[in-house]
Design an enzyme around this catalytic site. Structure first.
Site, PDB file in Angstrom:
ATOM      1  N   SER A   1     122.727  99.844  61.134  1.00 14.17           N
ATOM      2  CA  SER A   1     122.483  99.263  62.459  1.00 14.17           C
ATOM      3  C   SER A   1     123.274  97.989  62.714  1.00 14.17           C
ATOM      4  CB  SER A   1     120.986  98.971  62.642  1.00 14.17           C
ATOM      5  OG  SER A   1     120.235 100.162  62.667  1.00 14.17           O
TER       6      SER A   1
ATOM      7  N   THR B   1     120.022  94.738  64.618  1.00 13.70           N
ATOM      8  CA  THR B   1     120.544  94.951  65.975  1.00 13.70           C
ATOM      9  C   THR B   1     120.592  93.665  66.789  1.00 13.70           C
ATOM     10  OG1 THR B   1     119.838  97.260  65.956  1.00 13.70           O
ATOM     11  CG2 THR B   1     120.254  96.258  68.100  1.00 13.70           C
TER      12      THR B   1
ATOM     13  N   HIS C   1     112.651 106.091  59.182  1.00  7.79           N
ATOM     14  CA  HIS C   1     112.895 105.697  57.788  1.00  7.79           C
ATOM     15  C   HIS C   1     111.719 106.044  56.886  1.00  7.79           C
ATOM     16  CE1 HIS C   1     116.802 103.881  57.727  1.00  7.79           C
ATOM     17  NE2 HIS C   1     116.528 103.030  58.711  1.00  7.79           N
TER      18      HIS C   1
ATOM     19  N   HIS D   1     122.703 104.745  66.309  1.00  2.00           N
ATOM     20  CA  HIS D   1     123.034 105.806  65.351  1.00  2.00           C
ATOM     21  C   HIS D   1     121.943 106.859  65.412  1.00  2.00           C
ATOM     22  CE1 HIS D   1     119.841 104.391  62.680  1.00  2.00           C
ATOM     23  NE2 HIS D   1     120.285 103.157  62.911  1.00  2.00           N
TER      24      HIS D   1
ATOM     25  N   HIS E   1     120.108 107.423  57.507  1.00  2.00           N
ATOM     26  CA  HIS E   1     120.669 107.660  58.838  1.00  2.00           C
ATOM     27  C   HIS E   1     121.460 108.960  58.900  1.00  2.00           C
ATOM     28  CE1 HIS E   1     120.677 103.050  59.812  1.00  2.00           C
ATOM     29  NE2 HIS E   1     119.466 103.563  59.697  1.00  2.00           N
TER      30      HIS E   1
END
Length: 596
Positions: free
Chosen positions: A186, A251, A423, A465, A542
């Site tokens: 991220s 982020t 996650h 993503h 991811h």
């Protein structure tokens, strides 16, 4: 046989030509025919001499010239008429004037024909908003890949429904790889989104000259990546960000920080060597550096990074996946003292009641820290006056504060808990957080319409993503997206519609059969259910797929195809005329092709 007369011809009209005579005749034949027409022949009767002269007089006459000019004008007018006619005939922008054959079909077909016409009407009646954007609101669904969007749409609105941003007129795809990895994190993707430069995995605000964890390289200012947030501040715009994660998380940190490791949120997350070399953690950069100090709205979690030795509670636990400050800092107090010294109106809020009581019209700076770590998932949060706000609540208050600027504003809104749920392999939580983002987008659009700002604001919804979530099998239409898809044809074990490629405790084996565990023994629709996965690891990793980007409002047409993720920052800066496009000849040249 008739006998020819051998008597010589005595007529004076005829004589035998000599060789020299023949040569003269041949040369005479080479004379320009126009001369023959204009001068006539020296031989023959009077009619043959006068005919060409009469034609020559006709071609030179006034009547002939008028006829030619009139004919040319007539042909030109006809050509123009044809061009206009076919141009207008080809303009199908007004669907009401376009006829189509009404057909009576079985209802199983009629439904899709009617839907097709409705969508076609929207497509051909599109209008491009080419005006310069005064404001930009960028929504980022962290980890919100295409499969997550599809699953959330079905979860909330069934197969036929649409999320709010899926009604936007313009969309494209973003390629999310970073400078050194096919599948990014991220921090690197946020730097691409906000700074227009692809950087190394787990680094942010520094270019690819800076390896992961290299403090020395990160201190060189020519390696720093500037962002749309700073460009907007330079132009006098108000800026802000809202997140459901820590305000120092990957982020939001990419908006204002320049660090070679996303883990450096506070001093305990940094190696001692880096601190000795003069590197500053992310929390201090937010409060102590010029870009962070000029941010008008900061809202999210992360108290454990800003304030040392905080205490936790079941309603507000510490985030044990991250560091926590121990050096005695109180950056929240430092922020307040700085604003008091500057003499600007400001407010600090830490729960719903305090947020509701803020008069956004009379506040220039707002700091809201509502949790030690990340905010609670929306279905878990305490919504009372002492609890944590929703993403929509924070976004609305941010718009009230930022909307006071005559020069416009830039707001970034992150739905960060989509990623956190993925996650942990908790698909239902992730989908629910997408729906909370949907509410925030809807409330934002309502605010812009009610304040007559929609046409001058560029609204963007995208992701940083994807994740490895998959939608499997052939479940019946209308079935729960959290339900079963069918049975494995090799082992006859049921499997769920949603699974992951990687996950924490996702690969589950039945100790008795040594086959994959039968999920029907669990409550697969429970909030805490962990979807099965192909590979076990410490957490769900991811995904590397492209992500969608949707846009509406001023200059939304800039998003139209498959783009590098870094393109977003350049498109935003062009729409706002900030950064490289501020009062530049480049912007004005481009504007000639796309008028404002």
């Amino acid at each position: 046989m008739e006998k020819r007369s051998e008597a010589p011809i005595k007529s004076t009209k005829f004589r035998k030509l000599s060789d020299s005579d023949m040569t003269e005749v041949q040369l005479n034949n080479l004379v320009d025919p126009k001369e023959n027409i204009e001068n006539g022949s020296s031989q023959g009767n009077e009619d043959s001499r006068n005919g060409p002269v009469q034609h020559s007089k006709w071609f030179r006459s006034r009547l002939f010239i008028i006829s030619v000019v009139f004919s040319a004008l007539l042909i030109t007018a006809m050509c123009i008429g044809f061009v206009v006619h076919y141009g207008m005939a080809g303009d199908v922008g007004d669907m009401e004037t376009v006829t189509y054959w009404p057909v009576q079909l079985p209802k199983e077909q009629q439904e899709w024909y009617d839907q097709g016409i409705d969508e076609l009407k929207k497509a051909v009646s599109r209008e491009f908003n080419r005006r310069r954007a005064k404001n930009v609101i960028l929504f980022v669904g962290d980890g919100m890949g295409p499969n997550t969007v599809t699953a959330a749409r079905i979860y909330g609105f069934k197969e036929e429904g649409l999320l709010s941003w899926e009604h936007f007129p313009d969309m494209g795809l973003l390629k999310t790889y970073c400078a050194d990895k096919q599948v990014p994190d991220s921090f690197s993707t946020a730097t691409a989104l906000f700074g227009g430069v692809k950087v190394n995995y787990e680094t942010g605000g520094v270019d690819s000259n800076v390896p992961l964890g290299n403090c020395t390289a990160s201190l060189q200012e020519d390696h720093h990546v500037q962002t749309i947030l700073k460009w907007a501040q330079v132009d006098g715009m108000r800026t802000g960000f809202v997140t459901t994660t820590r305000v120092t998380h990957a982020t939001p940190a990419a908006l204002y920080a320049h660090v070679p490791d996303r883990r450096w949120e506070c001093e305990t997350g940094m190696p001692a060597e880096a601190r000795d070399q003069g590197c500053m953690d992310i929390a201090r950069q937010l409060i102590e550096q010029p870009t962070g100090q000029r941010i008008n709205v900061i809202m999210g979690g992360g108290r454990q990074m800003l304030l040392s030795n905080v205490t936790d509670s079941p309603a507000d636990p510490l985030d044990t996946w991250a560091s926590s400050s121990k050096d005695g800092r109180n950056l929240i107090r430092d922020w307040r003292l700085k604003k008091e010294d500057e003499g600007v109106s400001h407010a600090i809020v830490q729960n719903n009641r305090e947020l509701w009581n803020v008069d956004g019209q009379n506040v220039d700076y707002l700091l809201g820290i509502f949790a030690n770590g990340h905010l609670m998932y929306d279905h878990e949060r305490d919504s009372s006056e002492n609890g944590m706000p929703s993403l929509s609540n924070m976004t609305q208050k941010a718009l009230e504060v930022l909307g006071n600027s005559e020069k416009g504003f830039l707001l970034v809104v992150e739905a960060g808990l989509i990623d956190q749920a993925h996650h942990r392999g908790k698909a239902r939580k992730a989908l629910h957080e997408v729906l909370e983002l949907n509410k925030a987008v809807e409330s934002t659009l309502s605010f812009l319409k009610s304040t007559d700002r929609l046409d001058e604001t560029l609204v963007i919804v995208t992701a940083d993503h994807s994740h490895s979530l998959t939608i499997n099998g052939h479940p019946d239409r209308g079935a729960s997206i959290l339900g079963l898809a069918g049975n494995s044809k090799t082992e006859q074990t049921p499997y769920t519609t949603l699974t992951y490629g990687t996950s924490y405790q996702g690969f589950q084996v039945d100790p008795n059969t040594q086959n994959r565990r039968d999920p029907t023994g669990d409550n697969i629709s429970d909030w805490e259910y962990t979807q099965q996965a192909a590979i076990n690891t410490d957490e769900n990793l991811h995904g590397g797929s492209d992500v969608t980007i949707h846009a509406d409002g001023a200059m939304s047409y800039l998003f139209h195809g498959v783009h590098e993720q870094s393109y977003v920052a350049h498109a935003i800066s062009y729409a706002l005329r900030i950064g490289r496009f501020r009062d530049s000849s480049i912007a004005e040249t481009l504007a000639e092709f796309t008028p404002i």
